[in-house]
Design an enzyme around this catalytic site. Structure first.
Site, PDB file in Angstrom:
ATOM      1  N   HIS A 117       0.838  -1.213   0.000  1.00 32.07           N
ATOM      2  CA  HIS A 117       0.000   0.000   0.000  1.00 32.07           C
ATOM      3  C   HIS A 117       0.872   1.262   0.000  1.00 32.07           C
ATOM      4  O   HIS A 117       1.919   1.300   0.655  1.00 32.07           O
ATOM      5  CB  HIS A 117      -0.882  -0.014   1.254  1.00 32.07           C
ATOM      6  N   SER A 318      -9.498 -14.326  -1.828  1.00 33.11           N
ATOM      7  CA  SER A 318      -9.602 -12.881  -2.021  1.00 33.11           C
ATOM      8  C   SER A 318     -10.895 -12.572  -2.775  1.00 33.11           C
ATOM      9  O   SER A 318     -11.346 -13.361  -3.597  1.00 33.11           O
ATOM     10  CB  SER A 318      -8.399 -12.391  -2.823  1.00 33.11           C
TER      11      SER A 318
HETATM   12  C1  LIG Z   1      -6.747   0.265   2.533  1.00 36.46           C
HETATM   13  C2  LIG Z   1      -5.411  -0.285   2.820  1.00 36.46           C
HETATM   14  C3  LIG Z   1      -4.556   0.327   3.737  1.00 36.46           C
HETATM   15  C4  LIG Z   1      -4.880   1.645   4.385  1.00 36.46           C
HETATM   16  O1  LIG Z   1      -5.949   1.536   5.197  1.00 36.46           O
HETATM   17  P1  LIG Z   1      -6.802   2.849   5.592  1.00 36.46           P
HETATM   18  O2  LIG Z   1      -7.837   2.243   6.478  1.00 36.46           O
HETATM   19  O3  LIG Z   1      -7.316   3.435   4.330  1.00 36.46           O
HETATM   20  O4  LIG Z   1      -5.876   3.753   6.322  1.00 36.46           O
HETATM   21  C5  LIG Z   1      -3.351  -0.263   4.008  1.00 36.46           C
HETATM   22  N1  LIG Z   1      -2.995  -1.408   3.415  1.00 36.46           N
HETATM   23  C6  LIG Z   1      -3.780  -2.032   2.529  1.00 36.46           C
HETATM   24  C7  LIG Z   1      -3.326  -3.311   1.922  1.00 36.46           C
HETATM   25  C8  LIG Z   1      -5.012  -1.488   2.198  1.00 36.46           C
HETATM   26  O5  LIG Z   1      -5.773  -2.099   1.283  1.00 36.46           O
END
Ligand SMILES: *Cc1c(COP(=O)(O)O)cnc(C)c1O
Length: 379
Positions: A117, A318
């Site tokens: 991410h 998934s």
């Molecule tokens: C959405 C996501 C995040 C971030 O999460 P938030 O709740 O938007 O802060 C981090 N890692 C992955 C893999 C995600 O899909």
């Protein structure tokens, strides 16, 4: 005042319409928290550690602790030795996990994959931790050979693994067992594994054969988003970590009369109530059922996309269906997430087969399905 009313009305209409076309971002839009609305009349604030009494008493710490306890069960954490709190979302949980890792191993190096991410690189910069980006396999998992070789070269620094338990674009799960085997093969005793399980952290506990991802598999901390699979009008999340590690960095503050264990001071006191309520209402069976339905819709989506000649696929366990990027109007109208040549549909609980049919109709009428695009798609 009339103008203000008008503006609010317009905003409500836009939000409502756009929520009916939400296919690419994993925010469950099916929830009813109306029973909780009376709490919105109060300055609820969960400042401080959820397990410590605090001078500020208008909080929902007791429900927050129950939420944490449920997530301990779901991630096979030993409750006696696990601590956690309700965060602002997945990113805060990841920041917390990496903060702990760095405090424990200041000379450590973070290893993460190129499909991690986007917030991860920011976290490494904020914390000023050395980090190395690994290649990924075509399905989105970290490249274990690359990981092993890179760790071998830097074996004097403790590896801090930022593991993807469900990547954002492909829902790929980094194999914790393989990662631990690498440590064993290289005789590395000091390492830390943080699991970024934003979406899949609330999927894998409910499938019959999950990939190893939880505390029983050997992780040290985990971050899960609350507004993704569970669903919430206010973003939120859960972070869990081993108590022994947390205690080593805890600090007591007289002003709030609590331990300063959380990243932020004032914390949302409403979202723990939402999460608690959702968990109570669904129950374990309800959650299992919901996930099974999402999986079925994912398979339906793949089948229908294939019918119109598109190469669609998903990773094991998934609900993220990857397919060749369609034209911009479809991407925009359905709020699809795109990255280079790929797009995805995430079959969250609000996505029904009927919605998939509409979406596919839009793809067809756009007529932007060149063979070339199909060829770029991995899988
Ligand atoms: C959405 C996501 C995040 C971030 O999460 P938030 O709740 O938007 O802060 C981090 N890692 C992955 C893999 C995600 O899909």
């Amino acid at each position: 005042m009339d103008k203000a009313k008008e503006n609010l009305k317009k905003l409500l209409e836009r939000i409502s319409e756009r929520t009916s076309h939400l296919a690419g971002y994993p925010c469950n839009s099916i929830f009813d928290y109306s029973e909780i609305f009376p709490f919105l009349k109060f300055p609820v604030n969960n400042i401080g550690d959820p397990y410590q009494s605090s001078n500020y008493q208008i909080n929902s710490h007791e429900l927050e602790r129950e939420v944490i306890s449920t997530f301990c069960d779901l991630t096979k954490a030993d409750k006696e030795n696990t601590w956690g709190y309700v965060t602002n979302g997945g990113t805060e949980g990841n920041l917390y996990g990496m903060y702990l890792a760095r405090e424990l191993y200041p000379s450590g190096i973070v290893y993460y994959s190129e499909e991690t991410h986007y917030s991860a690189t920011k976290i490494m910069r904020l914390l000023q931790i050395r980090s190395m980006m690994m290649r990924t396999l075509p399905n989105g998992e970290i490249d274990y050979d690359d990981l092993k070789e890179t760790i071998r070269i830097h074996r004097d620094c403790p590896p801090l693994i930022f593991a993807n338990i469900g990547t954002t674009m492909k829902g790929a799960v980094d194999n914790i067992e393989k990662i631990k085997k690498i440590m064993k093969d290289l005789s590395i005793k000091q390492f830390y594994i943080h699991a970024d399980a934003a979406l899949s952290g609330f999927i894998l506990p409910f499938v019959s054969r999950p990939q190893p991802f939880d505390f029983s598999a050997g992780i040290d901390s985990i971050s899960i988003s609350g507004h993704k699979m569970i669903g919430s009008p206010i973003p939120c999340g859960i972070v869990l970590a081993k108590k022994g590690n947390v205690n080593r960095i805890a600090r007591s503050v007289e002003y709030v009369g609590s331990l300063d264990t959380t990243l932020t001071g004032s914390r949302n006191g409403i979202t723990p109530i939402f999460l608690w309520y959702a968990l109570q209402k669904m129950g374990i069976d309800g959650m299992k059922e919901q996930i099974a339905t999402c999986m079925e819709t994912a398979d339906y989506t793949i089948k229908e996309l294939k019918k119109i000649g598109l190469k669609a696929w998903r990773n094991e366990n998934s609900i993220t269906v990857v397919f060749p990027r369609p034209g911009e109007s479809v991407v925009k109208n359905w709020q699809l997430a795109v990255e280079n040549e790929n797009a995805h549909i995430i079959t969250m609980p609000h996505i029904t087969p009927k919605i998939i049919d509409y979406l596919i109709k839009d793809i067809l009428s756009e007529g932007n399905l060149s063979d070339e695009k199909n060829n770029y798609n991995h899988g």
